[in-house]
Design a protein around this motif. Sequence first.
Motif, PDB file in Angstrom:
ATOM      1  N   VAL A  39      -7.482   4.601  -3.969  1.00  0.00           N
ATOM      2  CA  VAL A  39      -8.698   3.467  -3.346  1.00  0.00           C
ATOM      3  C   VAL A  39      -9.861   3.890  -3.023  1.00  0.00           C
ATOM      4  O   VAL A  39     -10.413   4.836  -2.620  1.00  0.00           O
ATOM      5  CB  VAL A  39      -8.166   3.065  -2.116  1.00  0.00           C
ATOM      6  CG1 VAL A  39      -8.822   1.695  -1.534  1.00  0.00           C
ATOM      7  CG2 VAL A  39      -6.363   2.957  -2.092  1.00  0.00           C
ATOM      8  N   PHE A  92       0.603  -1.003   0.209  1.00  0.00           N
ATOM      9  CA  PHE A  92      -0.232  -0.293   0.163  1.00  0.00           C
ATOM     10  C   PHE A  92       0.381   1.562  -0.231  1.00  0.00           C
ATOM     11  O   PHE A  92       0.214   2.327  -0.472  1.00  0.00           O
ATOM     12  CB  PHE A  92      -1.342   0.301   1.091  1.00  0.00           C
ATOM     13  CG  PHE A  92      -0.553  -0.083   2.685  1.00  0.00           C
ATOM     14  CD1 PHE A  92      -0.712  -1.869   3.476  1.00  0.00           C
ATOM     15  CD2 PHE A  92      -0.126   1.597   3.214  1.00  0.00           C
ATOM     16  CE1 PHE A  92      -0.015  -1.864   4.174  1.00  0.00           C
ATOM     17  CE2 PHE A  92       0.867   0.849   4.708  1.00  0.00           C
ATOM     18  CZ  PHE A  92       0.904  -0.474   4.865  1.00  0.00           C
ATOM     19  N   THR A 131      -8.077   2.292 -10.647  1.00  0.00           N
ATOM     20  CA  THR A 131      -7.523   3.256  -9.014  1.00  0.00           C
ATOM     21  C   THR A 131      -6.260   1.215  -8.724  1.00  0.00           C
ATOM     22  O   THR A 131      -6.027   0.463  -9.296  1.00  0.00           O
ATOM     23  CB  THR A 131      -8.755   2.722  -8.250  1.00  0.00           C
ATOM     24  OG1 THR A 131      -8.430   2.518  -7.188  1.00  0.00           O
ATOM     25  CG2 THR A 131      -8.890   1.431  -8.369  1.00  0.00           C
ATOM     26  N   ASP A 132      -5.344   2.240  -7.488  1.00  0.00           N
ATOM     27  CA  ASP A 132      -4.969   1.269  -7.314  1.00  0.00           C
ATOM     28  C   ASP A 132      -4.625  -0.594  -6.725  1.00  0.00           C
ATOM     29  O   ASP A 132      -4.432  -0.599  -6.029  1.00  0.00           O
ATOM     30  CB  ASP A 132      -3.340   1.955  -6.226  1.00  0.00           C
ATOM     31  CG  ASP A 132      -3.151   3.029  -6.383  1.00  0.00           C
ATOM     32  OD1 ASP A 132      -2.468   2.345  -7.930  1.00  0.00           O
ATOM     33  OD2 ASP A 132      -3.184   4.645  -6.810  1.00  0.00           O
ATOM     34  N   ALA A 133      -6.218  -0.200  -5.545  1.00  0.00           N
ATOM     35  CA  ALA A 133      -6.940  -1.076  -5.227  1.00  0.00           C
ATOM     36  C   ALA A 133      -8.143  -0.710  -4.673  1.00  0.00           C
ATOM     37  O   ALA A 133      -8.767  -0.106  -4.635  1.00  0.00           O
ATOM     38  CB  ALA A 133      -6.591  -0.942  -3.638  1.00  0.00           C
ATOM     39  N   TRP A 191       0.042   2.783  -3.301  1.00  0.00           N
ATOM     40  CA  TRP A 191      -1.619   3.588  -3.337  1.00  0.00           C
ATOM     41  C   TRP A 191      -1.174   4.094  -2.960  1.00  0.00           C
ATOM     42  O   TRP A 191      -1.511   5.249  -2.294  1.00  0.00           O
ATOM     43  CB  TRP A 191      -2.331   2.719  -3.072  1.00  0.00           C
ATOM     44  CG  TRP A 191      -2.183   0.930  -2.921  1.00  0.00           C
ATOM     45  CD1 TRP A 191      -1.848   0.276  -3.552  1.00  0.00           C
ATOM     46  CD2 TRP A 191      -3.280  -0.016  -1.727  1.00  0.00           C
ATOM     47  NE1 TRP A 191      -2.222  -1.085  -3.554  1.00  0.00           N
ATOM     48  CE2 TRP A 191      -3.146  -1.165  -1.925  1.00  0.00           C
ATOM     49  CE3 TRP A 191      -3.404   0.581  -0.601  1.00  0.00           C
ATOM     50  CZ2 TRP A 191      -3.127  -2.811  -1.569  1.00  0.00           C
ATOM     51  CZ3 TRP A 191      -4.139  -0.885  -0.078  1.00  0.00           C
ATOM     52  CH2 TRP A 191      -3.967  -1.804  -0.426  1.00  0.00           C
ATOM     53  N   LYS A 192      -1.961   5.417  -4.429  1.00  0.00           N
ATOM     54  CA  LYS A 192      -2.857   6.338  -4.327  1.00  0.00           C
ATOM     55  C   LYS A 192      -4.182   6.659  -4.185  1.00  0.00           C
ATOM     56  O   LYS A 192      -4.861   7.967  -3.263  1.00  0.00           O
ATOM     57  CB  LYS A 192      -2.057   7.119  -5.226  1.00  0.00           C
ATOM     58  CG  LYS A 192      -0.314   7.628  -5.786  1.00  0.00           C
ATOM     59  CD  LYS A 192       0.145   8.160  -6.249  1.00  0.00           C
ATOM     60  CE  LYS A 192       0.009  10.129  -5.791  1.00  0.00           C
ATOM     61  NZ  LYS A 192       0.985  10.900  -6.498  1.00  0.00           N
ATOM     62  N   THR A 236      -2.717   8.882   0.739  1.00  0.00           N
ATOM     63  CA  THR A 236      -3.596   7.693   0.277  1.00  0.00           C
ATOM     64  C   THR A 236      -5.327   8.320  -0.351  1.00  0.00           C
ATOM     65  O   THR A 236      -5.278   9.083   0.776  1.00  0.00           O
ATOM     66  CB  THR A 236      -3.234   6.823   0.470  1.00  0.00           C
ATOM     67  OG1 THR A 236      -1.905   5.710   0.172  1.00  0.00           O
ATOM     68  CG2 THR A 236      -4.231   5.652  -0.096  1.00  0.00           C
TER      69      THR A 236
END
Length: 233
Positions: free
Chosen positions: A12, A6, A34-36, A9-10, A207
Amino acid sequence: MIEPIFASWKHVFKLDPDREINDEALDAVCMSGTDAIMVGGSSGVTFDNTVDLLSRIRRYEVPCALEVTSEEAAVPGFDYYLIPMVLNSRDPQWLVGRQVEAIRQFGSYIPWENTFAEGYIILNADAEAARRSDADARLDDLSVLAYVRLADRLMRMPIVYLEYSGRFGNMGLVRRARSLLTQGRLFYGGGIDSAEKAGEAAAAADTVIVGNIIYSDLAAALKTVQAVKQREN
Ligand code: 1GP
């Protein structure tokens, strides 16, 4: 130490297992860049609705984390498990009580290497999460920053989460909070309903978490991805 995933991750998207999302909308969310995807909610989260949502997200490559708020809904098969600890709760059950109970029962089965604490600081007194956890959400700025340091320096939490769920927060304060962090990552969530707000939040936090707007204006939600990614901070 290997950096947790994470750390990159920017953006979510947070999906609530207790809310309906059709296949087309879910496809758009998972393919958005999206990153996650984080799965979690403040109420009505069950094993069944969490399994159901996980199996639908699993058709996609996007990483998927479960924010565990009740031990009954701790479904196996997620990439990551994020455990909220509400630092400004007046009730220790939301800080460590429920977590200890879950570990007592299931400690040997917990995938510890993929499990991380989130130091939650809830700052919208009207949010369901604030009510449920009896959070002291009306903090002055100095107190918020003290909680941030407590989480980052004293407790060495990997995630410090400023939660304004349902309301756009004070970005000046979010920025100051992030500037204090020495090892944790600053998550911000609350009231992001446009590309503009997403960009502002991305400039202040590490994030950015986007929740509600997915269900009320999907097109606006999708625009937040690029807005966050374009922002250099
Ligand atoms: C909620 O922080 C997330 O836990 C996102 O907040 O639903 O207001 O976008 P919103």
